[in-house]
Scaffold this motif. Sequence first.
Motif, PDB file in Angstrom:
ATOM      1  N   TYR A 249      31.728  39.564  40.199  1.00  0.00           N
ATOM      2  CA  TYR A 249      31.664  40.974  40.580  1.00  0.00           C
ATOM      3  C   TYR A 249      31.641  41.136  42.103  1.00  0.00           C
ATOM      4  N   LEU A 253      34.275  43.148  44.434  1.00  0.00           N
ATOM      5  CA  LEU A 253      33.897  44.127  45.464  1.00  0.00           C
ATOM      6  C   LEU A 253      34.428  43.720  46.833  1.00  0.00           C
ATOM      7  N   ALA A 275      42.337  49.444  36.490  1.00  0.00           N
ATOM      8  CA  ALA A 275      41.021  49.692  35.889  1.00  0.00           C
ATOM      9  C   ALA A 275      41.076  50.917  34.980  1.00  0.00           C
ATOM     10  N   TRP A 282      40.741  50.800  26.171  1.00  0.00           N
ATOM     11  CA  TRP A 282      39.489  50.476  25.486  1.00  0.00           C
ATOM     12  C   TRP A 282      38.967  51.684  24.711  1.00  0.00           C
TER      13      TRP A 282
ATOM     14  N   ALA B 192      32.583  50.782  42.768  1.00  0.00           N
ATOM     15  CA  ALA B 192      31.833  49.787  41.988  1.00  0.00           C
ATOM     16  C   ALA B 192      32.266  49.814  40.522  1.00  0.00           C
ATOM     17  N   ALA B 193      32.531  51.003  39.995  1.00  0.00           N
ATOM     18  CA  ALA B 193      32.976  51.114  38.597  1.00  0.00           C
ATOM     19  C   ALA B 193      34.406  50.592  38.438  1.00  0.00           C
ATOM     20  N   PHE B 194      35.284  50.980  39.367  1.00  0.00           N
ATOM     21  CA  PHE B 194      36.658  50.457  39.317  1.00  0.00           C
ATOM     22  C   PHE B 194      36.641  48.921  39.381  1.00  0.00           C
ATOM     23  N   ALA B 195      35.835  48.364  40.282  1.00  0.00           N
ATOM     24  CA  ALA B 195      35.810  46.903  40.472  1.00  0.00           C
ATOM     25  C   ALA B 195      35.327  46.205  39.210  1.00  0.00           C
ATOM     26  N   LEU B 196      34.310  46.776  38.552  1.00  0.00           N
ATOM     27  CA  LEU B 196      33.777  46.124  37.360  1.00  0.00           C
ATOM     28  C   LEU B 196      34.799  46.116  36.224  1.00  0.00           C
ATOM     29  N   VAL B 197      35.452  47.250  36.013  1.00  0.00           N
ATOM     30  CA  VAL B 197      36.446  47.304  34.927  1.00  0.00           C
ATOM     31  C   VAL B 197      37.632  46.407  35.262  1.00  0.00           C
ATOM     32  N   ASP B 198      38.057  46.437  36.525  1.00  0.00           N
ATOM     33  CA  ASP B 198      39.233  45.641  36.883  1.00  0.00           C
ATOM     34  C   ASP B 198      38.960  44.146  36.774  1.00  0.00           C
ATOM     35  N   ASP B 199      37.736  43.750  37.082  1.00  0.00           N
ATOM     36  CA  ASP B 199      37.369  42.338  36.952  1.00  0.00           C
ATOM     37  C   ASP B 199      37.565  41.875  35.497  1.00  0.00           C
ATOM     38  N   LEU B 200      37.174  42.719  34.544  1.00  0.00           N
ATOM     39  CA  LEU B 200      37.396  42.383  33.124  1.00  0.00           C
ATOM     40  C   LEU B 200      38.877  42.482  32.760  1.00  0.00           C
ATOM     41  N   ALA B 201      39.528  43.535  33.278  1.00  0.00           N
ATOM     42  CA  ALA B 201      40.920  43.807  32.885  1.00  0.00           C
ATOM     43  C   ALA B 201      41.853  42.679  33.273  1.00  0.00           C
ATOM     44  N   GLN B 202      41.483  41.931  34.302  1.00  0.00           N
ATOM     45  CA  GLN B 202      42.369  40.868  34.776  1.00  0.00           C
ATOM     46  C   GLN B 202      42.165  39.546  34.034  1.00  0.00           C
ATOM     47  N   ARG B 203      41.196  39.486  33.111  1.00  0.00           N
ATOM     48  CA  ARG B 203      40.946  38.234  32.403  1.00  0.00           C
ATOM     49  C   ARG B 203      41.901  38.070  31.224  1.00  0.00           C
ATOM     50  N   PHE B 209      36.023  40.727  25.518  1.00  0.00           N
ATOM     51  CA  PHE B 209      34.963  41.414  26.256  1.00  0.00           C
ATOM     52  C   PHE B 209      34.910  42.896  25.880  1.00  0.00           C
ATOM     53  N   PHE B 210      36.061  43.554  25.985  1.00  0.00           N
ATOM     54  CA  PHE B 210      36.076  44.994  25.723  1.00  0.00           C
ATOM     55  C   PHE B 210      35.603  45.310  24.295  1.00  0.00           C
TER      56      PHE B 210
END
Lengths: 288, 288
Positions: A249, A253, A275, A282, B192-203, B209-210
């Motif tokens: 994370y 960031l 995102a 989802w 922070a919200a965009f970064a968290l979702v994008d971190d998952l979206a790129q896996r 996860f979703f």
Amino acid sequence: MIVDTLAVVGTGLIGGSFALALKQAGAVREVLGVGRNPARLALARELGVIDRAADWAEAAQADCVLLALPVGETEAALKQLLPHLKPGAVVTDAGSTKAEVVAAARAVLGARSADFVPGHPIAGSERSGPGAARADLYHGKRVVLTPLAETRADAAATVRALWEAAGAEVETLDAAQHDRIFAAVSHLPHLAAFALVDDLAQRADRDTFFRFAASGFRDFTRIAGSSPDMWRDIALANREALLAELDAYVDALQTLRAAVDARDGQALHTIFSRAREARENWLKQQDS
Amino acid sequence: MIVDTLAVVGTGLIGGSFALALKQAGAVREVLGVGRNPARLALARELGVIDRAADWAEAAQADCVLLALPVGETEAALKQLLPHLKPGAVVTDAGSTKAEVVAAARAVLGARSADFVPGHPIAGSERSGPGAARADLYHGKRVVLTPLAETRADAAATVRALWEAAGAEVETLDAAQHDRIFAAVSHLPHLAAFALVDDLAQRADRDTFFRFAASGFRDFTRIAGSSPDMWRDIALANREALLAELDAYVDALQTLRAAVDARDGQALHTIFSRAREARENWLKQQDS
């Protein structure tokens, strides 16, 4: 009737809602409640969440015992139960992390770990206590079971049947996989929300900031209203997976930070769009 | 009637809701709409959000012009308006950042910057377009005005009266202070919200996860459903304050990480408790 007697250790939102749902479904005849706080047990009884308060020895004579406690208290609870545990009794839990719970069960229960069925209902609220318990809390919600290799098939089947009677959809995962998944989709977001609010809370001029916080802030930080005891235990119990997610994370960031610093609007747009699209997909899957 | 004619540039959620609210309040006689997209303007007219579509020259003849655009488009819009701007017309905007808007107004408008009243309604939604506009969007919401030193007092009073007629509470801040506050309570949470979702979206295994993400994740990431165009512009326009907030946030996350790594349950409990208490105090103030 799935079991004759159920004992719930911890008669708050999670344990209390399980008890209420099973009574309503006719899946259990009698519910015993165990807890440190007599006033809370009395309230649980008054509200019909439990039929009567019990000590560890009595609870261990139930057909099924649910531990609904902060995960850090699992080991101590199992130690209390073991000396009195009725042959064939099934023990399950509702903790948000599973690998450490599995390790505690093996360490404490020995051969009786075959009677242990680790579980995690994916339902909750910032509300807590017997007064927050609701018979429909688990309706349509997922419950993940992470049986040990040695868990008896009929013990797992009993716990599955109880959760299904409470209205939940039951899935099975490996404990380590469970912990990796929930580190990402639940534990990290909680820490991220706590960190954001605390960063503001520690500023001398915090009132100026909070004064202009609005609905986006409210939703983003809703989970920062969760129980500090429970989340301390979860963070410690799922330490390794959580550290990996925190690092990923912070990297995400820092990628955003570099794009802002370089005035790279295209990079920001790509991340934001990806995102948003992932979240929309989802939500569609949630609805279907 | 506060003004005879109002022109809204951008007839979506923000501009459209302003127009609807003022029409409903009887604060304006006629609303002109400006936009690049003819289908959207036609829809705005059909829905009664605007009375008629107009070009820049006509819009500049209105008594008040509201720019409801991504902030990156402010400068170009002011350039379109200036050659036709009616003497005494008041120009305002609804952008989420203010210092860059102030700089654009000074650069483009010259002496006419006295007629410019920068504004920021603290209201929104992930929904957009004329169909999302609602007469009550601003009811009980805050609007921050950041007048320039040279802004005419009567221009600021007109804009204040319009927002009050739309049901909002109006406050005044310095533009730089506004941007520092909103970097912390709005812009950072969005990134922070965009970064968290994008971190998952790129896996590669993102679906796993979703699949287990639940209501906490949904609320935490709600703002990651926001417009990528709008948020790219905001991130670039409020670059310096946002970089400082990103750095402070990464520090806060690293503090949590160190506590998890060191198994320091007391440190985690202190942070979680402080955050929860600060949020509870904030919610109480919101209600009162």
